[in-house]
Design a protein around this motif. Structure first.
Motif, PDB file in Angstrom:
ATOM      1  N   THR A 194      28.874  38.222  43.536  1.00  0.00           N
ATOM      2  CA  THR A 194      29.620  37.261  44.359  1.00  0.00           C
ATOM      3  C   THR A 194      31.082  37.221  43.941  1.00  0.00           C
ATOM      4  OG1 THR A 194      27.626  35.897  44.587  1.00  0.00           O
ATOM      5  CG2 THR A 194      29.718  34.867  45.150  1.00  0.00           C
ATOM      6  N   GLN A 195      31.314  37.166  42.647  1.00  0.00           N
ATOM      7  CA  GLN A 195      32.691  37.131  42.147  1.00  0.00           C
ATOM      8  C   GLN A 195      33.433  38.428  42.481  1.00  0.00           C
ATOM      9  OE1 GLN A 195      33.436  33.989  41.652  1.00  0.00           O
ATOM     10  NE2 GLN A 195      34.188  34.155  39.555  1.00  0.00           N
ATOM     11  N   LEU A 196      32.762  39.554  42.349  1.00  0.00           N
ATOM     12  CA  LEU A 196      33.379  40.834  42.700  1.00  0.00           C
ATOM     13  C   LEU A 196      33.737  40.870  44.178  1.00  0.00           C
ATOM     14  CD1 LEU A 196      34.153  43.762  41.993  1.00  0.00           C
ATOM     15  CD2 LEU A 196      31.768  44.405  42.430  1.00  0.00           C
ATOM     16  N   TYR A 197      32.840  40.389  44.997  1.00  0.00           N
ATOM     17  CA  TYR A 197      33.053  40.332  46.443  1.00  0.00           C
ATOM     18  C   TYR A 197      34.241  39.436  46.785  1.00  0.00           C
ATOM     19  CZ  TYR A 197      31.782  39.394  51.368  1.00  0.00           C
ATOM     20  OH  TYR A 197      31.774  39.249  52.736  1.00  0.00           O
ATOM     21  N   VAL A 198      34.329  38.299  46.127  1.00  0.00           N
ATOM     22  CA  VAL A 198      35.449  37.372  46.349  1.00  0.00           C
ATOM     23  C   VAL A 198      36.768  38.023  45.942  1.00  0.00           C
ATOM     24  CG1 VAL A 198      36.500  35.226  45.510  1.00  0.00           C
ATOM     25  CG2 VAL A 198      34.109  35.252  46.233  1.00  0.00           C
ATOM     26  N   GLY A 199      36.747  38.750  44.826  1.00  0.00           N
ATOM     27  CA  GLY A 199      37.950  39.443  44.399  1.00  0.00           C
ATOM     28  C   GLY A 199      38.416  40.482  45.406  1.00  0.00           C
ATOM     29  N   GLN A 212      53.141  42.034  49.009  1.00  0.00           N
ATOM     30  CA  GLN A 212      53.678  43.279  48.477  1.00  0.00           C
ATOM     31  C   GLN A 212      52.932  43.687  47.202  1.00  0.00           C
ATOM     32  OE1 GLN A 212      56.098  45.087  50.118  1.00  0.00           O
ATOM     33  NE2 GLN A 212      55.759  43.504  51.678  1.00  0.00           N
ATOM     34  N   GLY A 213      52.616  44.970  47.086  1.00  0.00           N
ATOM     35  CA  GLY A 213      51.962  45.465  45.885  1.00  0.00           C
ATOM     36  C   GLY A 213      50.536  44.987  45.756  1.00  0.00           C
ATOM     37  N   LEU A 214      50.074  44.918  44.500  1.00  0.00           N
ATOM     38  CA  LEU A 214      48.725  44.456  44.205  1.00  0.00           C
ATOM     39  C   LEU A 214      48.780  43.166  43.387  1.00  0.00           C
ATOM     40  CD1 LEU A 214      46.990  47.842  43.273  1.00  0.00           C
ATOM     41  CD2 LEU A 214      46.704  46.515  45.386  1.00  0.00           C
ATOM     42  N   PRO A 215      47.691  42.401  43.350  1.00  0.00           N
ATOM     43  CA  PRO A 215      47.703  41.139  42.591  1.00  0.00           C
ATOM     44  C   PRO A 215      47.920  41.390  41.102  1.00  0.00           C
ATOM     45  CG  PRO A 215      45.783  41.275  44.028  1.00  0.00           C
ATOM     46  CD  PRO A 215      46.407  42.619  44.032  1.00  0.00           C
ATOM     47  N   PRO A 216      48.476  40.428  40.390  1.00  0.00           N
ATOM     48  CA  PRO A 216      48.599  40.544  38.931  1.00  0.00           C
ATOM     49  C   PRO A 216      47.218  40.684  38.287  1.00  0.00           C
ATOM     50  CG  PRO A 216      49.896  38.711  39.772  1.00  0.00           C
ATOM     51  CD  PRO A 216      49.045  39.173  40.899  1.00  0.00           C
ATOM     52  N   ALA A 217      47.147  41.496  37.226  1.00  0.00           N
ATOM     53  CA  ALA A 217      45.871  41.708  36.539  1.00  0.00           C
ATOM     54  C   ALA A 217      45.304  40.400  35.990  1.00  0.00           C
ATOM     55  CB  ALA A 217      46.066  42.715  35.404  1.00  0.00           C
ATOM     56  N   GLU A 218      46.152  39.459  35.701  1.00  0.00           N
ATOM     57  CA  GLU A 218      45.737  38.162  35.167  1.00  0.00           C
ATOM     58  C   GLU A 218      44.744  37.463  36.091  1.00  0.00           C
ATOM     59  OE1 GLU A 218      47.956  34.241  33.242  1.00  0.00           O
ATOM     60  OE2 GLU A 218      48.958  35.397  34.831  1.00  0.00           O
ATOM     61  N   ILE A 219      44.910  37.633  37.390  1.00  0.00           N
ATOM     62  CA  ILE A 219      44.029  36.965  38.353  1.00  0.00           C
ATOM     63  C   ILE A 219      42.603  37.498  38.246  1.00  0.00           C
ATOM     64  CG2 ILE A 219      43.550  36.758  40.831  1.00  0.00           C
ATOM     65  CD1 ILE A 219      46.524  36.290  41.247  1.00  0.00           C
ATOM     66  N   PHE A 220      42.457  38.783  37.972  1.00  0.00           N
ATOM     67  CA  PHE A 220      41.113  39.344  37.822  1.00  0.00           C
ATOM     68  C   PHE A 220      40.470  38.865  36.516  1.00  0.00           C
ATOM     69  CE2 PHE A 220      43.428  42.221  40.624  1.00  0.00           C
ATOM     70  CZ  PHE A 220      42.576  42.206  41.723  1.00  0.00           C
ATOM     71  N   TYR A 221      41.312  38.589  35.531  1.00  0.00           N
ATOM     72  CA  TYR A 221      40.821  37.967  34.298  1.00  0.00           C
ATOM     73  C   TYR A 221      40.317  36.562  34.591  1.00  0.00           C
ATOM     74  CZ  TYR A 221      41.016  35.931  29.593  1.00  0.00           C
ATOM     75  OH  TYR A 221      40.718  35.281  28.416  1.00  0.00           O
ATOM     76  N   TRP A 222      40.995  35.841  35.466  1.00  0.00           N
ATOM     77  CA  TRP A 222      40.532  34.512  35.862  1.00  0.00           C
ATOM     78  C   TRP A 222      39.187  34.586  36.593  1.00  0.00           C
ATOM     79  CZ3 TRP A 222      45.857  32.618  38.194  1.00  0.00           C
ATOM     80  CH2 TRP A 222      46.758  32.437  37.136  1.00  0.00           C
ATOM     81  N   LEU A 236      36.910  36.810  36.031  1.00  0.00           N
ATOM     82  CA  LEU A 236      35.909  37.066  34.996  1.00  0.00           C
ATOM     83  C   LEU A 236      35.580  35.790  34.235  1.00  0.00           C
ATOM     84  CD1 LEU A 236      34.160  39.066  33.432  1.00  0.00           C
ATOM     85  CD2 LEU A 236      36.146  39.571  31.987  1.00  0.00           C
ATOM     86  N   ARG A 237      36.606  35.016  33.896  1.00  0.00           N
ATOM     87  CA  ARG A 237      36.363  33.735  33.221  1.00  0.00           C
ATOM     88  C   ARG A 237      35.544  32.795  34.102  1.00  0.00           C
ATOM     89  NH1 ARG A 237      42.216  31.740  31.222  1.00  0.00           N
ATOM     90  NH2 ARG A 237      41.961  30.788  33.273  1.00  0.00           N
ATOM     91  N   GLY A 238      35.871  32.782  35.395  1.00  0.00           N
ATOM     92  CA  GLY A 238      35.097  31.960  36.315  1.00  0.00           C
ATOM     93  C   GLY A 238      33.647  32.382  36.370  1.00  0.00           C
ATOM     94  N   SER A 239      33.404  33.689  36.200  1.00  0.00           N
ATOM     95  CA  SER A 239      32.026  34.185  36.161  1.00  0.00           C
ATOM     96  C   SER A 239      31.277  33.619  34.965  1.00  0.00           C
ATOM     97  CB  SER A 239      32.010  35.717  36.100  1.00  0.00           C
ATOM     98  OG  SER A 239      32.650  36.276  37.217  1.00  0.00           O
ATOM     99  N   LEU A 240      31.947  33.536  33.822  1.00  0.00           N
ATOM    100  CA  LEU A 240      31.308  32.959  32.632  1.00  0.00           C
ATOM    101  C   LEU A 240      30.977  31.487  32.866  1.00  0.00           C
ATOM    102  CD1 LEU A 240      33.463  34.513  29.752  1.00  0.00           C
ATOM    103  CD2 LEU A 240      31.161  35.160  30.480  1.00  0.00           C
ATOM    104  N   GLY A 241      31.929  30.757  33.459  1.00  0.00           N
ATOM    105  CA  GLY A 241      31.642  29.370  33.804  1.00  0.00           C
ATOM    106  C   GLY A 241      30.522  29.278  34.828  1.00  0.00           C
ATOM    107  N   GLY A 242      30.497  30.221  35.767  1.00  0.00           N
ATOM    108  CA  GLY A 242      29.440  30.252  36.771  1.00  0.00           C
ATOM    109  C   GLY A 242      28.071  30.497  36.154  1.00  0.00           C
ATOM    110  N   LEU A 243      28.016  31.305  35.108  1.00  0.00           N
ATOM    111  CA  LEU A 243      26.733  31.552  34.436  1.00  0.00           C
ATOM    112  C   LEU A 243      26.231  30.302  33.723  1.00  0.00           C
ATOM    113  CD1 LEU A 243      27.218  35.157  33.012  1.00  0.00           C
ATOM    114  CD2 LEU A 243      26.111  34.442  35.133  1.00  0.00           C
ATOM    115  N   SER A 244      27.142  29.482  33.250  1.00  0.00           N
ATOM    116  CA  SER A 244      26.740  28.193  32.664  1.00  0.00           C
ATOM    117  C   SER A 244      26.108  27.305  33.730  1.00  0.00           C
ATOM    118  CB  SER A 244      27.955  27.486  32.050  1.00  0.00           C
ATOM    119  OG  SER A 244      28.538  28.259  31.036  1.00  0.00           O
ATOM    120  N   ILE A 245      26.706  27.311  34.918  1.00  0.00           N
ATOM    121  CA  ILE A 245      26.125  26.558  36.039  1.00  0.00           C
ATOM    122  C   ILE A 245      24.774  27.143  36.413  1.00  0.00           C
ATOM    123  CG2 ILE A 245      26.427  25.937  38.469  1.00  0.00           C
ATOM    124  CD1 ILE A 245      29.431  25.927  37.992  1.00  0.00           C
TER     125      ILE A 245
END
Length: 246
Positions: free
Chosen positions: A116-121, A134-144, A146-155
């Motif tokens: 789901t997170q990959l699909y959203v990305g 313009q261009g591609l998103p900052p790499a930091e957003i994909f890190y976010w 991934l972090r959201g995925s960890l929080g999602g696994l807690s849920i």
């Protein structure tokens, strides 16, 4: 034991293979992305941070209102199948340890949560390019993400536990929806690390362009680990003591 766990996880994924959850999986992220893009385009004069600004709008709906109920749906569906035609009795009396069965369910849900997170990305990138970023998103957003995925696994650990003893299909999903809205109120306070739903929002950096967890990553990881272990222990402990119903 690892082979048994892998086979049980594959069996759980097979249960999901032709289920209706994939329709929801496909539609809700598209809906949240469209809503976020609409909001962004309506306020493009004040949202001037490019990809970061689009992220604030894309996550506004997805993280707060769609992601927690989606996770709850995945968990509730697996247990819904067990509650039909005495399948639960067969599960509880099988020669496979309860800890393995429960872990297999969690791993199956985790696979779908990560997808789901990959699909959203992917939708986020496509929508941004479609509206002229313009261009591609900052790499930091994909890190976010991934972090959201960890929080999602807690849920997911919490919702799987709830679905193991709440035999209604809709109630755990409703709880997740309300708890997700509650997370929106908690995430801006000092208590966000103590509430799984706000933990996910903080990990996603939902509706923010500056990192909400800057300097707090060790605490974030620790909180995710504690919630995972806590709800795993509760879920396995409950199933070991639950009576098989006729």
């Amino acid at each position: 034991m690892i082979t048994m766990l892998f086979r049980c996880m594959c069996a759980e994924l097979i249960k999901l293979k032709r289920s209706f959850i994939w329709i929801v999986f496909l539609v809700l992220p598209i809906l949240s992305t469209l809503m976020g893009c609409f909001n962004y385009l309506q306020n493009i004069d004040i949202l001037t941070d490019g990809w970061y600004a689009l992220w604030t709008q894309a996550t506004l709906f997805y993280s707060n209102f769609f992601f927690p109920p989606l996770i709850a749906l995945y968990c509730a569906y697996l247990w819904r199948l067990e509650n039909f035609n005495h399948n639960r009795n067969a599960l509880m009396t099988s020669p496979i340890p309860i800890s393995v069965l429960y872990s297999a369910q969690f791993l199956a849900v985790s696979v779908v949560v990560l997808l789901t997170q990959l699909y959203v990305g992917v939708l986020y990138v496509i929508s941004g390019l479609a509206i002229g970023m313009q261009g591609l998103p900052p790499a930091e957003i994909f890190y976010w993400l991934l972090r959201g995925s960890l929080g999602g696994l807690s849920i997911a650990a919490l919702q799987l536990f709830l679905s193991s003893f709440i035999r209604s299909f809709a109630v755990p999903i409703a709880i997740a929806l309300l708890a997700g809205v509650g997370g929106l109120a908690v995430v801006s306070t000092d208590y966000r690390m103590f509430y799984p739903y706000s933990l996910m929002l903080a990990g996603m950096n939902s509706n923010r362009s500056e990192d909400l967890l800057a300097g707090q990553m060790p605490v974030f990881y620790l909180s995710c680990a504690v919630f995972l272990m806590l709800f795993f222990a509760l879920g396995i402990g409950y199933l070991k003591k639950a009576d098989v119903r006729a």
